[in-house]
Design a protein around this motif. Structure first.
Motif, PDB file in Angstrom:
ATOM      1  N   GLU A 114      50.214  16.095  -1.130  1.00 34.91           N
ATOM      2  CA  GLU A 114      50.536  17.004  -0.032  1.00 34.91           C
ATOM      3  C   GLU A 114      51.598  18.019  -0.459  1.00 34.91           C
ATOM      4  N   PHE A 115      52.588  17.540  -1.213  1.00 35.41           N
ATOM      5  CA  PHE A 115      53.637  18.429  -1.703  1.00 35.41           C
ATOM      6  C   PHE A 115      53.050  19.481  -2.644  1.00 35.41           C
ATOM      7  N   GLN A 116      52.201  19.039  -3.555  1.00 36.67           N
ATOM      8  CA  GLN A 116      51.588  19.973  -4.499  1.00 36.67           C
ATOM      9  C   GLN A 116      50.715  20.985  -3.765  1.00 36.67           C
ATOM     10  N   GLN A 117      49.967  20.496  -2.768  1.00 44.32           N
ATOM     11  CA  GLN A 117      49.069  21.389  -2.033  1.00 44.32           C
ATOM     12  C   GLN A 117      49.851  22.446  -1.269  1.00 44.32           C
ATOM     13  N   SER A 118      50.932  22.017  -0.574  1.00 45.93           N
ATOM     14  CA  SER A 118      51.723  22.981   0.194  1.00 45.93           C
ATOM     15  C   SER A 118      52.415  23.982  -0.741  1.00 45.93           C
ATOM     16  N   SER A 119      52.883  23.501  -1.911  1.00 51.73           N
ATOM     17  CA  SER A 119      53.525  24.404  -2.862  1.00 51.73           C
ATOM     18  C   SER A 119      52.520  25.410  -3.419  1.00 51.73           C
ATOM     19  N   LEU A 120      51.305  24.946  -3.692  1.00 48.75           N
ATOM     20  CA  LEU A 120      50.273  25.852  -4.209  1.00 48.75           C
ATOM     21  C   LEU A 120      49.910  26.920  -3.182  1.00 48.75           C
ATOM     22  N   GLN A 121      49.903  26.537  -1.897  1.00 41.18           N
ATOM     23  CA  GLN A 121      49.603  27.517  -0.855  1.00 41.18           C
ATOM     24  C   GLN A 121      50.684  28.597  -0.802  1.00 41.18           C
ATOM     25  N   ILE A 122      51.944  28.168  -0.952  1.00 40.93           N
ATOM     26  CA  ILE A 122      53.042  29.136  -0.945  1.00 40.93           C
ATOM     27  C   ILE A 122      52.964  30.050  -2.162  1.00 40.93           C
ATOM     28  N   LEU A 123      52.572  29.490  -3.313  1.00 38.51           N
ATOM     29  CA  LEU A 123      52.526  30.244  -4.562  1.00 38.51           C
ATOM     30  C   LEU A 123      51.197  30.954  -4.796  1.00 38.51           C
ATOM     31  N   GLU A 124      50.311  30.896  -3.804  1.00 42.71           N
ATOM     32  CA  GLU A 124      48.953  31.419  -3.997  1.00 42.71           C
ATOM     33  C   GLU A 124      48.938  32.855  -4.515  1.00 42.71           C
ATOM     34  N   SER A 125      49.708  33.741  -3.855  1.00 43.09           N
ATOM     35  CA  SER A 125      49.679  35.148  -4.274  1.00 43.09           C
ATOM     36  C   SER A 125      50.199  35.308  -5.691  1.00 43.09           C
ATOM     37  N   LEU A 126      51.227  34.523  -6.048  1.00 45.75           N
ATOM     38  CA  LEU A 126      51.768  34.601  -7.406  1.00 45.75           C
ATOM     39  C   LEU A 126      50.752  34.099  -8.423  1.00 45.75           C
ATOM     40  N   LEU A 127      50.101  32.978  -8.105  1.00 47.97           N
ATOM     41  CA  LEU A 127      49.124  32.398  -9.037  1.00 47.97           C
ATOM     42  C   LEU A 127      47.951  33.345  -9.279  1.00 47.97           C
ATOM     43  N   LEU A 128      47.530  34.034  -8.208  1.00 50.18           N
ATOM     44  CA  LEU A 128      46.354  34.890  -8.319  1.00 50.18           C
ATOM     45  C   LEU A 128      46.676  36.260  -8.924  1.00 50.18           C
ATOM     46  N   GLN A 129      47.860  36.778  -8.641  1.00 52.89           N
ATOM     47  CA  GLN A 129      48.160  38.159  -9.042  1.00 52.89           C
ATOM     48  C   GLN A 129      49.040  38.268 -10.290  1.00 52.89           C
ATOM     49  N   ARG A 158      59.691  32.295   0.015  1.00 53.03           N
ATOM     50  CA  ARG A 158      58.974  31.416   0.933  1.00 53.03           C
ATOM     51  C   ARG A 158      59.243  29.952   0.610  1.00 53.03           C
ATOM     52  N   ILE A 159      59.274  29.619  -0.685  1.00 52.52           N
ATOM     53  CA  ILE A 159      59.565  28.237  -1.092  1.00 52.52           C
ATOM     54  C   ILE A 159      60.971  27.836  -0.661  1.00 52.52           C
ATOM     55  N   LEU A 160      61.935  28.716  -0.931  1.00 51.48           N
ATOM     56  CA  LEU A 160      63.322  28.410  -0.580  1.00 51.48           C
ATOM     57  C   LEU A 160      63.483  28.252   0.930  1.00 51.48           C
ATOM     58  N   GLN A 161      62.821  29.110   1.682  1.00 48.84           N
ATOM     59  CA  GLN A 161      62.905  29.025   3.136  1.00 48.84           C
ATOM     60  C   GLN A 161      62.270  27.737   3.644  1.00 48.84           C
ATOM     61  N   THR A 162      61.131  27.363   3.066  1.00 45.13           N
ATOM     62  CA  THR A 162      60.440  26.136   3.471  1.00 45.13           C
ATOM     63  C   THR A 162      61.293  24.905   3.202  1.00 45.13           C
ATOM     64  N   TRP A 163      61.996  24.898   2.100  1.00 39.89           N
ATOM     65  CA  TRP A 163      62.810  23.740   1.702  1.00 39.89           C
ATOM     66  C   TRP A 163      64.241  23.811   2.239  1.00 39.89           C
ATOM     67  N   GLY A 164      64.554  24.846   3.009  1.00 45.55           N
ATOM     68  CA  GLY A 164      65.893  24.953   3.574  1.00 45.55           C
ATOM     69  C   GLY A 164      66.961  25.289   2.554  1.00 45.55           C
ATOM     70  N   VAL A 165      66.579  26.026   1.518  1.00 48.36           N
ATOM     71  CA  VAL A 165      67.523  26.395   0.452  1.00 48.36           C
ATOM     72  C   VAL A 165      67.973  27.839   0.680  1.00 48.36           C
ATOM     73  N   GLU A 166      69.282  28.061   0.616  1.00 46.30           N
ATOM     74  CA  GLU A 166      69.837  29.396   0.824  1.00 46.30           C
ATOM     75  C   GLU A 166      70.649  29.818  -0.386  1.00 46.30           C
TER      76      GLU A 166
END
Length: 220
Positions: A114-129, A158-166
């Protein structure tokens, strides 16, 4: 439960060694009449080993033979049943432990997926472009880097925001020096003096992940 009586068995053994009475047996062995009564009543398990050794010696039996002769069958069966129950409980506990371990392992695998899947969704644009952008940058070194930065920056934000990192402070910002949040790359600075952020640091809630790396701002 009816009381077990081993009197006849004891008398038979006494006759074989020429002892005619329980009083004579007590005298020959040095064992009290009460202990001999305990043996006759099938309470061997309540008797001391040294007493049993004295009796077995005079009756010309090994200790194991004496125990086998005067042990109650129901007591042996009861102990055997208890032992079997304990063994079954241990076997059941082992099975339950193995099942629990398997469930935990499966849960860890599920959480990781689940963690990998959610991370891949966040990174989708980076992975593709990103591969295409990197390829174009190699083909055309004059391509402005500013056009590529958003491809990395947005997924990272997006990753930092999802994980509550500032971020502690953006790169280039000039802020009052705080030794708890900042690490000097060079020179010295007193708390409260203005420093410039060279590498940003990060907080996750109240937890400090990385201190921001800073340099003193020199006044000319």
């Amino acid at each position: 439960m009816p009381q077990t009586d081993f009197t006849e068995k004891l008398q038979d053994l006494m006759q074989r060694v020429g002892i005619s009475s329980f009083k004579a047996l007590s005298h020959a062995t040095g064992v009290s009449a009460h202990q001999i009564l305990q043996l006759r009543r099938g309470k061997l398990e309540q008797m001391r080993v040294d007493v049993l050794l004295k009796l077995s010696s005079v009756l010309q039996l090994s200790l194991s033979e004496l125990v086998a002769t005067f042990s109650r069958v129901d007591a042996i069966e009861e102990k055997a049943a208890t032992t079997q129950e304990l063994l079954q409980e241990i076997a059941d506990l082992k099975i339950e432990y193995q099942r629990s371990q398997l469930q935990q392992e499966q849960q860890r695998e599920l959480l990781l997926q689940e963690f990998q899947q959610s991370s891949l969704q966040i990174l989708e644009s980076l992975l593709l472009q990103w591969p295409t952008a990197a390829y174009k940058a190699q083909e055309n070194p004059q391509l402005a880097a500013i056009k590529i930065v958003p491809l990395v920056q947005k997924p990272l934000e997006r990753i930092l925001q999802t994980w509550g990192v500032e971020a502690i402070a953006p790169v280039g910002a000039e802020v009052p020096y705080n030794p708890q949040l900042h690490q000097l790359l060079e020179g010295t600075a007193q708390p409260g003096e203005i420093v410039k952020v060279r590498y940003t640091g990060y907080l996750q809630g109240d937890k400090l992940l990385y201190r921001a790396k800073v340099s003193p701002v020199r006044e000319f």
